[in-house]
Design a protein around this motif. Structure first.
Motif, mmCIF file in Angstrom:
data_model
loop_
_atom_site.group_PDB
_atom_site.id
_atom_site.type_symbol
_atom_site.label_atom_id
_atom_site.label_comp_id
_atom_site.label_asym_id
_atom_site.label_seq_id
_atom_site.Cartn_x
_atom_site.Cartn_y
_atom_site.Cartn_z
ATOM 1 N N CYS A 297 23.623 -9.577 6.961
ATOM 2 C CA CYS A 297 23.363 -9.499 5.504
ATOM 3 C C CYS A 297 22.060 -10.108 5.277
ATOM 4 O O CYS A 297 21.778 -11.324 5.866
ATOM 5 C CB CYS A 297 24.394 -10.334 4.817
ATOM 6 N N CYS B 87 20.866 -11.069 1.963
ATOM 7 C CA CYS B 87 21.007 -11.364 0.781
ATOM 8 C C CYS B 87 20.275 -13.078 0.708
ATOM 9 O O CYS B 87 20.229 -13.786 1.705
ATOM 10 C CB CYS B 87 22.130 -11.536 0.156
ATOM 11 N N CYS C 197 22.651 -15.790 1.695
ATOM 12 C CA CYS C 197 22.883 -15.908 3.311
ATOM 13 C C CYS C 197 21.608 -16.699 3.883
ATOM 14 O O CYS C 197 21.824 -17.424 4.686
ATOM 15 C CB CYS C 197 23.023 -14.580 3.910
#
Ligand SMILES: [Zn+2]
Ligand SMILES: [Zn+2]
Length: 137
Positions: free
Chosen positions: A29, A31, A34
């Motif tokens: 991930c 994002c 994160c």
């Protein structure tokens, strides 16, 4: 589905777990949550079911983050050493767990199979092989 038994622990060893996972459910991930929560460029997680994970040792601490879509996600970490351990959901998503890749002893055998939130991926993530490298620090 490629079933595999794994086990792991946090860095200080106060939290231990065993789990059954599917080797095909390893994902990256990119994002921004994160990035902030790991202190790193991206996060690797093995998605699994809550029932597939058995915890022993100290209970992890939980931080609840609300995503852009309004969903609350529970972030489990060790209160002593800070290692991220698991992610979980609430309500209909209560069984949607994930195990943080770095806490897994067999992580070297677990290759990511997909990546999400690529729009916030750092631009240098695909060019690490071009950097000067050494075997140790
Ligand atoms: Zn710990
Ligand atoms: Zn993320």
């Amino acid at each position: 589905m490629v079933a595999m038994k794994i086990d792991g622990r946090c860095h200080c060893g106060n939290i231990h777990f065993e789990a059954e996972i599917d080797r095909d459910r390893v994902s990256i991930c990119h994002c921004t949550d994160c990035q902030a929560l790991t202190g790193s460029a991206y996060r690797v997680t093995v998605l699994t079911s809550r029932n597939a994970v058995r915890l022993t040792g100290k209970p992890p601490k939980v931080y609840v983050k609300t995503g852009d879509n309004g969903n609350r996600r529970l972030q489990y970490f060790c209160p002593d050493c800070g290692s991220p351990m698991f992610t979980g959901g609430e309500g209909h998503a209560a069984d949607d767990w994930g195990i943080r890749w770095g806490s897994i002893r067999q992580r070297g055998e677990l290759r990511p199979k997909r990546q999400i939130w690529c729009r916030s991926a750092v631009p240098w993530v695909d060019s690490l092989g071009e950097l000067p490298s050494r075997e140790t620090d």
